[in-house]
Design a protein around this motif. Structure first.
Motif, PDB file in Angstrom:
ATOM      1  N   MET A   1       0.824  -1.203   0.000  1.00 32.17           N
ATOM      2  CA  MET A   1       0.000   0.000   0.000  1.00 32.17           C
ATOM      3  C   MET A   1       0.861   1.256   0.000  1.00 32.17           C
ATOM      4  SD  MET A   1      -3.384   0.700   2.127  1.00 32.17           S
ATOM      5  CE  MET A   1      -4.005   2.317   2.445  1.00 32.17           C
ATOM      6  N   SER A   2       2.171   1.114   0.169  1.00 33.15           N
ATOM      7  CA  SER A   2       3.066   2.261   0.218  1.00 33.15           C
ATOM      8  C   SER A   2       3.034   3.067  -1.080  1.00 33.15           C
ATOM      9  CB  SER A   2       4.490   1.798   0.513  1.00 33.15           C
ATOM     10  OG  SER A   2       5.352   2.902   0.548  1.00 33.15           O
ATOM     11  N   ALA A   3       3.050   2.376  -2.221  1.00 31.37           N
ATOM     12  CA  ALA A   3       2.986   3.084  -3.501  1.00 31.37           C
ATOM     13  C   ALA A   3       1.665   3.805  -3.628  1.00 31.37           C
ATOM     14  CB  ALA A   3       3.180   2.107  -4.659  1.00 31.37           C
ATOM     15  N   GLU A   4       0.590   3.176  -3.154  1.00 30.83           N
ATOM     16  CA  GLU A   4      -0.728   3.826  -3.209  1.00 30.83           C
ATOM     17  C   GLU A   4      -0.740   5.077  -2.332  1.00 30.83           C
ATOM     18  OE1 GLU A   4      -5.376   2.527  -3.032  1.00 30.83           O
ATOM     19  OE2 GLU A   4      -4.044   1.635  -1.552  1.00 30.83           O
ATOM     20  N   ILE A   5      -0.145   5.010  -1.152  1.00 29.85           N
ATOM     21  CA  ILE A   5      -0.080   6.177  -0.264  1.00 29.85           C
ATOM     22  C   ILE A   5       0.726   7.286  -0.927  1.00 29.85           C
ATOM     23  CG2 ILE A   5       0.737   7.046   1.959  1.00 29.85           C
ATOM     24  CD1 ILE A   5      -1.785   5.285   2.110  1.00 29.85           C
ATOM     25  N   ASP A   6       1.833   6.944  -1.568  1.00 27.81           N
ATOM     26  CA  ASP A   6       2.624   7.947  -2.277  1.00 27.81           C
ATOM     27  C   ASP A   6       1.789   8.645  -3.345  1.00 27.81           C
ATOM     28  OD1 ASP A   6       4.825   7.295  -0.728  1.00 27.81           O
ATOM     29  OD2 ASP A   6       5.791   6.075  -2.281  1.00 27.81           O
ATOM     30  N   GLU A   7       0.972   7.874  -4.063  1.00 29.62           N
ATOM     31  CA  GLU A   7       0.095   8.457  -5.088  1.00 29.62           C
ATOM     32  C   GLU A   7      -0.950   9.364  -4.456  1.00 29.62           C
ATOM     33  OE1 GLU A   7      -1.603   5.382  -7.532  1.00 29.62           O
ATOM     34  OE2 GLU A   7       0.378   4.548  -8.010  1.00 29.62           O
ATOM     35  N   LEU A   8      -1.471   8.974  -3.293  1.00 29.02           N
ATOM     36  CA  LEU A   8      -2.462   9.801  -2.611  1.00 29.02           C
ATOM     37  C   LEU A   8      -1.844  11.092  -2.082  1.00 29.02           C
ATOM     38  CD1 LEU A   8      -4.413   6.992  -0.735  1.00 29.02           C
ATOM     39  CD2 LEU A   8      -5.192   8.304  -2.734  1.00 29.02           C
ATOM     40  N   VAL A   9      -0.620  11.002  -1.570  1.00 27.36           N
ATOM     41  CA  VAL A   9       0.076  12.219  -1.121  1.00 27.36           C
ATOM     42  C   VAL A   9       0.292  13.145  -2.312  1.00 27.36           C
ATOM     43  CG1 VAL A   9       2.252  13.132  -0.193  1.00 27.36           C
ATOM     44  CG2 VAL A   9       1.155  11.161   0.901  1.00 27.36           C
ATOM     45  N   ALA A  10       0.702  12.597  -3.444  1.00 22.33           N
ATOM     46  CA  ALA A  10       0.890  13.412  -4.651  1.00 22.33           C
ATOM     47  C   ALA A  10      -0.433  14.035  -5.084  1.00 22.33           C
ATOM     48  CB  ALA A  10       1.478  12.566  -5.782  1.00 22.33           C
ATOM     49  N   ALA A  11      -1.519  13.292  -4.981  1.00 24.56           N
ATOM     50  CA  ALA A  11      -2.830  13.837  -5.342  1.00 24.56           C
ATOM     51  C   ALA A  11      -3.239  14.953  -4.388  1.00 24.56           C
ATOM     52  CB  ALA A  11      -3.883  12.729  -5.344  1.00 24.56           C
ATOM     53  N   ALA A  12      -2.929  14.801  -3.100  1.00 25.92           N
ATOM     54  CA  ALA A  12      -3.234  15.858  -2.130  1.00 25.92           C
ATOM     55  C   ALA A  12      -2.394  17.106  -2.406  1.00 25.92           C
ATOM     56  CB  ALA A  12      -3.002  15.349  -0.708  1.00 25.92           C
ATOM     57  N   MET A  13      -1.124  16.899  -2.781  1.00 18.51           N
ATOM     58  CA  MET A  13      -0.275  18.037  -3.143  1.00 18.51           C
ATOM     59  C   MET A  13      -0.845  18.748  -4.373  1.00 18.51           C
ATOM     60  SD  MET A  13       3.463  16.299  -2.453  1.00 18.51           S
ATOM     61  CE  MET A  13       4.366  17.541  -3.354  1.00 18.51           C
ATOM     62  N   GLY A  14      -1.328  17.966  -5.336  1.00 16.36           N
ATOM     63  CA  GLY A  14      -1.941  18.552  -6.523  1.00 16.36           C
ATOM     64  C   GLY A  14      -3.206  19.313  -6.185  1.00 16.36           C
ATOM     65  N   ALA A  15      -4.019  18.752  -5.290  1.00 22.99           N
ATOM     66  CA  ALA A  15      -5.246  19.437  -4.878  1.00 22.99           C
ATOM     67  C   ALA A  15      -4.926  20.757  -4.188  1.00 22.99           C
ATOM     68  CB  ALA A  15      -6.066  18.535  -3.953  1.00 22.99           C
TER      69      ALA A  15
END
Length: 146
Positions: free
Chosen positions: A1-15
């Motif tokens: 799930m670490s890669a998924e969390i990294d993607e979610l952090v990137a999405a939050a940064m984008g938001a």
């Protein structure tokens, strides 16, 4: 799930890039992850009448519920900080966690599906992770009205 969390952090940064924060200059992005894999991002929106400002988490909950989501909340990822010259918001020194109002709103959405989502705040030092129930113990919700 670490890669998924990294993607979610990137999405939050984008938001967070979409934040309207002319008064504080502090941009927050939040993403909600649902059990069907859907991701709902949002940013904070300030108002000259400060009490009318809206947190990123609240905006994400409203967006999700407007889209018909009722329960199924798995995780919430939050990033907050000041944008650089290019508008990129990197996590600050301390993780941003939901305020009391947002904790209550997240609880309401989660309670509709019986989940206890993981709340993840990103900072320069890494991720702070805990279940929503640890942030809002003894929460008031739909079950209290039965």
């Amino acid at each position: 799930m670490s890669a998924e969390i990294d993607e979610l952090v990137a999405a939050a940064m984008g938001a967070a890039r979409g934040a309207y924060a002319p008064y504080s200059g502090f941009h927050v992005g939040a993403v909600l992850l649902f059990d069907d894999g859907a991701v709902v991002p949002a940013a904070n929106v300030e108002n000259a009448s400060y009490g009318l400002s809206l947190c990123a988490e609240a905006n994400a909950v409203v967006r999700a519920m407007t889209e018909g989501r009722r329960g199924g909340l798995v995780a919430v990822v939050i990033v907050g900080g000041r944008p650089d010259a290019a508008g990129v918001v990197m996590p600050g020194a301390e993780p941003v966690m939901p305020c009391g109002r947002c904790r209550q709103m997240l609880h309401e959405l989660a309670a509709l599906g019986g989940s206890d989502p993981e709340i993840i705040g990103a900072s320069e030092r890494g991720l702070t992770r805990m279940p929503l129930s640890a942030l809002l113990p003894h929460a008031f919700g739909p079950a209290n009205l039965a």
